[in-house]
Write an enzyme that holds these catalytic residues in place. Sequence first.
Site, PDB file in Angstrom:
ATOM      1  N   TYR B 301       0.852  -1.203   0.000  1.00 19.36           N
ATOM      2  CA  TYR B 301       0.000   0.000   0.000  1.00 19.36           C
ATOM      3  C   TYR B 301       0.879   1.241   0.000  1.00 19.36           C
ATOM      4  CZ  TYR B 301      -4.285   2.632   1.099  1.00 19.36           C
ATOM      5  OH  TYR B 301      -5.375   3.477   1.077  1.00 19.36           O
ATOM      6  N   TYR B 356      -5.411   5.414  -7.385  1.00 13.84           N
ATOM      7  CA  TYR B 356      -5.593   5.276  -5.935  1.00 13.84           C
ATOM      8  C   TYR B 356      -7.046   4.913  -5.651  1.00 13.84           C
ATOM      9  CZ  TYR B 356      -6.357   6.980  -1.135  1.00 13.84           C
ATOM     10  OH  TYR B 356      -6.717   7.114   0.185  1.00 13.84           O
TER      11      TYR B 356
END
Lengths: 141, 405
Positions: B301, B356
């Site tokens: 991440y 994203y």
Amino acid sequence: MTALATALPGEKVHITTSPTTEPFWAAAKERRLVAPRCGRCGHFRLPPTPYCPDCQSREVDWVTLSGRGEVYSFAVVHGFPGLPDLTLVPVVVDLPDAPGARLVSNVVDIDPAEVTIGMALTVDFHPIADGWLLPVFRRAR
Amino acid sequence: MAGPNGLRDVAIVGVGATDYYKRGESWPRTTTEMACEAILAACADAGLSVKDIDGFAYYSGAGAGYGEKMDTADFMETLGIDEVTFTASLTSGGGGAAGSIGLARAAIVSGDATVVVTVMALQQAKHRLGTVFAQAKPDPINSFLQPSGLAGPGHLMSVLARRHMHLYGTTRDAFCEIALAERENAQNRPKARFRGVPLTREDYFNARMIAEPLCLYDFCQETDGAVAVLTTSIERARDLRQKPVPVVAVAHGGRREWGRAFAWMGMPDEYFASAGNRPIARRLYQQAGLGPADIDVALLYDHFSPMVLMQLEDYGFCERGEGNDFVLAGNIRYSPDPKPGQVPVNTHGGQLSEAYIIGMTHIMEGVEQMRGTAINQVNGAEHALVTGGPASLPVSGLILGRDER
Ligand SMILES: [Zn+2]
């Protein structure tokens, strides 16, 4: 000449309190930096919470601190929404007389290039909205 | 209980996504409509009818980004799903992204549901995530954070990055290398916003500093779009269209020393300059019977480049404090045939350079790597690590594998 770091303009800073956090802000209004210390085991904690995480006691002593601090880490922030030219030094402050508790604050009136981890600080109070005072820090002289 | 080869009782069988848009540019589409497109695409990928869905496993409190909410009843009404037997979410934010597959698994192994969808949709027309705290209403706890002017998550994490640099001598060159490696991986990605827009070291070091030590290219993009993933039992998975991608290990949670993390800043040193993922790493490797050397591709991440470096340390690809040298040695670059000790990171370009969607593209890339169909395929990859965002607990991780049958 680099712009000196400031705090956010006071009228833009709003806080709210709860019964748990109100003594911190009430003391700041009197220009005193305080931290909650567990009334049973002596553990300091910030932000204020209703139970001691070490012994689960609800007893709290609000200790008036010396106002000394030390830079644990920091950022140099360029601009804030609506205030593109602002330079801020948000700082995580270790409080030597409240071990284990940290404050997130600002170092003000300093060239950001001069701020270092470990630098000694001293508290000051900066007027914000609704008549409150916000603890901020200056380099200790 | 995990067997010697990990859990392997459920598998991901379908993935689907919308196009990706720059912040605000998906309008007049709506989050519900985009989420439904992703769900339908995941069903088509799996060879399932949308009516087969009987479970919803969200994360981030079923938030659509951090402003709006998703709602199972809305989806049922919109898509004609007849009955749900499980609908639940992990708490907090993007930290639970990978862990949401564990929630889906919980529904399936308990017998509560059979086909579970995990979906994230976001649209930043009203709420911009990059400076989300600047507009947030004050509350008694954030009143200890917001007045400092740390206006968004990246501003908060810049303080963690600074501490890591102080403790271990980590340099901006390493953050640059992460940004450059991910941008390179995005160059051939059809949906990537930065496809065909390479990034150079000069670009990086000339970029605007947002929150020193972080510059523009250390921050992920602000994207609109949606991604959905379907999970079902391994037995059922074997009858569907795609090669099943078994869940080998999955965990969410974390320790109090990390806790609210950069919303708190009270972490002791060994957690402060970390990604808070070490307890998750330990559990994943234990469940899977694997170690970092067995991970062939890592989908970490990447809301902010330093957190990739700190996750490399948390997951044991290098020792604590050695992330700088590990990254600068070229070990995270994509190669179809990495050498021992190397681990290609974010082969899809990640959130820094593809899109994203709060962690969902990492799960999708993990699935494609295990199917052998990834655009930047790691040849023969057998295990993909996928992580959720270092943030307030829970943080989470997931190891995907190949079906051994
Ligand atoms: Zn106590």
